[in-house]
Design a protein around this motif. Structure first.
Motif, PDB file in Angstrom:
ATOM      1  N   PHE A   1      29.989  14.723   7.682  1.00  7.70           N
ATOM      2  CA  PHE A   1      30.351  13.306   7.726  1.00  7.70           C
ATOM      3  C   PHE A   1      31.180  13.018   8.975  1.00  7.70           C
ATOM      4  CE2 PHE A   1      33.007   9.642   6.873  1.00  7.70           C
ATOM      5  CZ  PHE A   1      32.152   8.752   6.253  1.00  7.70           C
TER       6      PHE A   1
ATOM      7  N   TYR B   1      29.819  10.326  12.013  1.00  6.60           N
ATOM      8  CA  TYR B   1      30.327   8.957  12.019  1.00  6.60           C
ATOM      9  C   TYR B   1      31.722   8.875  12.626  1.00  6.60           C
ATOM     10  CZ  TYR B   1      26.754   9.062   8.368  1.00  6.60           C
ATOM     11  OH  TYR B   1      25.600   9.274   7.670  1.00  6.60           O
TER      12      TYR B   1
ATOM     13  N   TRP C   1      34.914   7.568  11.771  1.00 11.86           N
ATOM     14  CA  TRP C   1      35.387   7.214  10.442  1.00 11.86           C
ATOM     15  C   TRP C   1      36.888   6.916  10.404  1.00 11.86           C
ATOM     16  CZ3 TRP C   1      39.029   9.985   7.619  1.00 11.86           C
ATOM     17  CH2 TRP C   1      39.421  11.210   8.170  1.00 11.86           C
TER      18      TRP C   1
ATOM     19  N   ALA D   1      32.788   3.965   8.071  1.00 11.77           N
ATOM     20  CA  ALA D   1      31.963   4.776   8.966  1.00 11.77           C
ATOM     21  C   ALA D   1      31.327   3.833   9.973  1.00 11.77           C
ATOM     22  CB  ALA D   1      30.886   5.530   8.183  1.00 11.77           C
ATOM     23  N   ASP D   2      31.599   4.068  11.239  1.00 15.46           N
ATOM     24  CA  ASP D   2      31.084   3.196  12.297  1.00 15.46           C
ATOM     25  C   ASP D   2      31.393   1.730  12.018  1.00 15.46           C
ATOM     26  OD1 ASP D   2      30.104   5.481  13.505  1.00 15.46           O
ATOM     27  OD2 ASP D   2      28.105   5.268  12.611  1.00 15.46           O
TER      28      ASP D   2
ATOM     29  N   VAL E   1      31.974   2.142   3.606  1.00 12.12           N
ATOM     30  CA  VAL E   1      30.985   2.994   2.937  1.00 12.12           C
ATOM     31  C   VAL E   1      31.543   3.604   1.656  1.00 12.12           C
ATOM     32  CG1 VAL E   1      29.784   3.521   5.078  1.00 12.12           C
ATOM     33  CG2 VAL E   1      31.636   5.024   4.308  1.00 12.12           C
TER      34      VAL E   1
ATOM     35  N   ASP F   1      28.500   4.309  -0.724  1.00  7.17           N
ATOM     36  CA  ASP F   1      27.135   4.080  -0.261  1.00  7.17           C
ATOM     37  C   ASP F   1      26.552   5.455   0.071  1.00  7.17           C
ATOM     38  OD1 ASP F   1      24.792   3.567   1.085  1.00  7.17           O
ATOM     39  OD2 ASP F   1      25.616   1.935   2.294  1.00  7.17           O
ATOM     40  N   LYS F   2      25.737   5.978  -0.822  1.00  3.52           N
ATOM     41  CA  LYS F   2      25.270   7.359  -0.711  1.00  3.52           C
ATOM     42  C   LYS F   2      24.200   7.553   0.353  1.00  3.52           C
ATOM     43  CE  LYS F   2      26.531   8.346  -5.485  1.00  3.52           C
ATOM     44  NZ  LYS F   2      26.088   8.757  -6.841  1.00  3.52           N
ATOM     45  N   SER F   3      23.846   6.495   1.050  1.00  5.14           N
ATOM     46  CA  SER F   3      22.921   6.658   2.174  1.00  5.14           C
ATOM     47  C   SER F   3      23.619   7.314   3.371  1.00  5.14           C
ATOM     48  CB  SER F   3      22.335   5.307   2.592  1.00  5.14           C
ATOM     49  OG  SER F   3      23.336   4.455   3.124  1.00  5.14           O
ATOM     50  N   PHE F   4      24.960   7.400   3.310  1.00  2.00           N
ATOM     51  CA  PHE F   4      25.734   8.063   4.352  1.00  2.00           C
ATOM     52  C   PHE F   4      26.006   9.501   3.912  1.00  2.00           C
ATOM     53  CE2 PHE F   4      26.264   3.659   5.253  1.00  2.00           C
ATOM     54  CZ  PHE F   4      26.492   3.568   6.620  1.00  2.00           C
ATOM     55  N   SER F   5      25.510  10.431   4.680  1.00  6.11           N
ATOM     56  CA  SER F   5      25.597  11.853   4.324  1.00  6.11           C
ATOM     57  C   SER F   5      27.053  12.319   4.221  1.00  6.11           C
ATOM     58  CB  SER F   5      24.865  12.685   5.371  1.00  6.11           C
ATOM     59  OG  SER F   5      24.887  14.055   5.027  1.00  6.11           O
TER      60      SER F   5
ATOM     61  N   VAL G   1      29.346  11.212   2.171  1.00  6.35           N
ATOM     62  CA  VAL G   1      30.320  10.147   1.907  1.00  6.35           C
ATOM     63  C   VAL G   1      31.151  10.405   0.648  1.00  6.35           C
ATOM     64  CG1 VAL G   1      28.669   8.703   0.632  1.00  6.35           C
ATOM     65  CG2 VAL G   1      30.644   7.658   1.765  1.00  6.35           C
TER      66      VAL G   1
END
Length: 280
Positions: A135, A139, A141, A196-197, A201, A221-225, A227
């Motif tokens: 992570f 990103y 973060w 993140a960015d 998230v 938001d689990k689309s972010f590895s 997270v």
């Protein structure tokens, strides 16, 4: 004895009467407030004692200070018929001596050592460390206190998560999280937002009580590895310095949630019980 609904105006009065000596999430002001509509919690304060009743469960909370005998006597005078107490912690011997106990299925709280989740040392946490490292590498973060974050941004994030939820329970949790944030100063909660960015998230909310830090809500938001791992680690390292334990609450019988909580190797599972006593 007159019972009233719990709301943002009287929650401070309730908090003054809670002495949580048993590490259960149920005995915190955050849990009572956030789940007040789901369980139809009502409260009364008589003779400087707090009484909490769940209309949905037709049960009463145990005494949350040291005046258990007086609390019981007053309930016996108020209630017609048998009295059900729930949830009861496993170390509340006073109530186990009163009647037969039944364990709540899927209600056990997961309790962890703060030090373990801060350091993530050893082979058993190897995968967690890798997710966090990934992570951080992917990103730009930040983890920022809720109080320093635009509430509107948090609402947009939670509404986006809500739109992808089919479960009514998940939708309820998101709505009550928003309510909690709207009444942040009245509830004395702590929490942080993971960016993140430059976009939100993750969100983690809780409170401290005694030697235990409680995490009431964790949304990501689990689309972010990575997270989820990053969010929990940020919450613990930011708010856990003055506590010995972290309570991440129950798994509600959901396999995915159970596997996730077990993967952090809890130091204990705090069982909860129902005790029904005769009131002839």
């Amino acid at each position: 004895m007159i019972f009233k609904e719990i709301n943002s105006q009287n929650v401070g009065e309730i908090a003054q009467h809670i002495l949580n000596l048993h590490n259960l999430c149920d005995y915190t002001i955050g849990t009572l407030y956030m789940w007040r509509d789901y369980y139809k919690f009502l409260y009364a304060i008589e003779d400087d004692l707090l009484f909490i009743y769940s209309k949905n469960e037709n049960s009463y909370f145990p005494c949350l200070d040291e005046n258990k005998q007086k609390h019981l006597q007053m309930l016996r005078q108020h209630v017609k018929g048998d009295i059900t107490f729930s949830p009861i912690a496993s170390d509340m011997q006073f109530y186990f001596d009163l009647g037969q106990a039944t364990k709540h299925d899927n209600w056990a709280d997961y309790l962890y050592n703060i030090e373990d989740l801060t350091n993530l040392a050893g082979k058993k946490y190897h995968a967690k460390r890798n997710f966090i490292a990934k992570f951080k590498s992917l990103y730009n973060w930040q983890f920022i206190n809720v109080e320093q974050t635009d509430i509107k941004q948090i609402e947009i994030f939670l509404r986006k998560l809500e739109s992808g939820q089919s479960s009514s329970l998940s939708q309820y949790e998101i709505e009550t999280t928003l309510d909690c944030i709207d009444n942040w100063n009245k509830l004395n909660q702590i929490g942080g937002v993971l960016f993140a960015d430059k976009q939100i998230v993750g969100l983690a909310l809780g409170e401290g009580n005694g030697q235990t830090l409680f995490e009431h809500t964790e949304r990501a938001d689990k689309s972010f590895s990575g997270v989820c791992e990053m969010l929990l680690h940020s919450f613990v390292t930011t708010f856990g310095q003055n506590y010995k334990y972290l309570n991440r609450e129950e798994d509600m019988g959901l396999d995915g949630l159970r596997q996730s909580k077990q993967s952090y190797h809890p130091t204990a599972l705090l069982d909860k019980f129902i005790i029904k006593i005769s009131n002839d």
